[in-house]
Design an enzyme around this catalytic site. Structure first.
Site, PDB file in Angstrom:
ATOM      1  N   TYR A 160      51.179  40.298  35.715  1.00 35.93           N
ATOM      2  CA  TYR A 160      50.645  41.429  36.458  1.00 35.93           C
ATOM      3  C   TYR A 160      49.672  42.223  35.587  1.00 35.93           C
ATOM      4  CZ  TYR A 160      50.642  45.758  39.230  1.00 35.93           C
ATOM      5  OH  TYR A 160      50.266  46.858  39.958  1.00 35.93           O
ATOM      6  N   LYS A 164      45.631  42.856  36.217  1.00 34.17           N
ATOM      7  CA  LYS A 164      45.090  44.202  36.385  1.00 34.17           C
ATOM      8  C   LYS A 164      44.090  44.552  35.290  1.00 34.17           C
ATOM      9  CE  LYS A 164      47.158  45.502  40.188  1.00 34.17           C
ATOM     10  NZ  LYS A 164      46.355  45.630  41.427  1.00 34.17           N
TER      11      LYS A 164
END
Length: 253
Positions: A160, A164
């Site tokens: 993740y 990002k």
């Protein structure tokens, strides 16, 4: 009453992953400021429910379903959007997934799925709108990143975090390319927000996260949505390549 600079009347905005949660809040705020919002989600039912709620308030919205990670679906969808509305003025790349696991639990399949949806999905949609925005010499793109993309993630949620962080890099690179064509490209880096995504966290993990937030609470979806609306408004006409942190003070840079 909204200011003239934040009035989006007549603008065509596409918000991905907007059937619920943060994406829906962003779609609601943009529609409330006068834009026609094209609500995207993976399933048409979710997208249509969100669009219908905006129309029930007297606002303008329509729904479309496509998978942002599939470039063929994205190309077809944006061709349809341009056919229906003539152009795209605003793109919010919000579609994403959560997966709260430690580093050793990240499989190659989890890694690929996370980057395909968040990073590749943002890239696919940016490519789909760029030519039209260049031609009209106007466009606003906001990519939803995360505080994790700036700081890292305490639980080792590296797939993740990498996705990002990649979105921040994509934002800067595209902003440099697109600025001469009158296109503003920026990003938002929210902290943890009270949505269905955060509901997937254990109570212990959520409590630990909140303990690290100076504001002492999770963010509200509408707080992130209003920051996003600022970046697509004329109030942010001289803002390019920035990643706006909206995180309750949990990370300051």
């Amino acid at each position: 009453m909204r200011s003239i600079q934040q009035d989006l009347s007549g603008k065509i905005a596409v918000v991905t992953g907007a059937g619920r949660g943060l994406g829906k809040a962003i779609a609601d705020v943009l529609a409330g400021r006068g834009a026609h919002v094209v609500v995207n989600d993976l399933t048409l039912e979710l997208a249509e429910e969100a669009a219908a709620s905006a129309r029930a308030r007297g606002e303008s919205a329509s729904a479309i379903a496509f998978d942002v990670s599939d470039p063929h679906q994205v190309e077809i969808a944006f061709r349809r959007i341009r056919g229906d509305h003539g152009r795209v003025d605003i793109l919010i790349n919000n579609a994403g997934i959560g997966d709260f696991v430690s580093f050793p639990e990240i499989t190659p399949e989890k890694w690929d799925r996370m980057l395909n949806i968040h990073l590749k999905g943002s890239f696919n949609c940016c490519q789909a709108v760029l030519a039209g925005m260049k031609e009209q010499k106007y466009g606003k793109i906001v990519n939803i990143s995360s505080v994790a993309g700036k700081r890292g993630d305490f639980i080792g949620n590296a797939h993740y975090t990498a996705a990002k962080a990649g979105i921040i890099g994509l934002t800067k690179s595209l902003a440099l390319y697109a600025a001469p064509f009158g296109i503003n490209v920026n990003a938002i880096a929210p902290g943890l927000v009270a949505t269905e995504l955060s509901d997937e966290m254990s109570s212990e993990m959520k409590a630990t996260t909140i303990s690290r937030i100076p504001a002492g609470r999770l963010g509200r979806p509408e707080e992130i949505a209003r920051a996003t609306a600022f970046l697509v408004s004329d109030d942010a006409s001289y803002v390019f390549g920035e990643t706006l942190s909206v995180n309750g003070g949990s990370y300051m840079d």
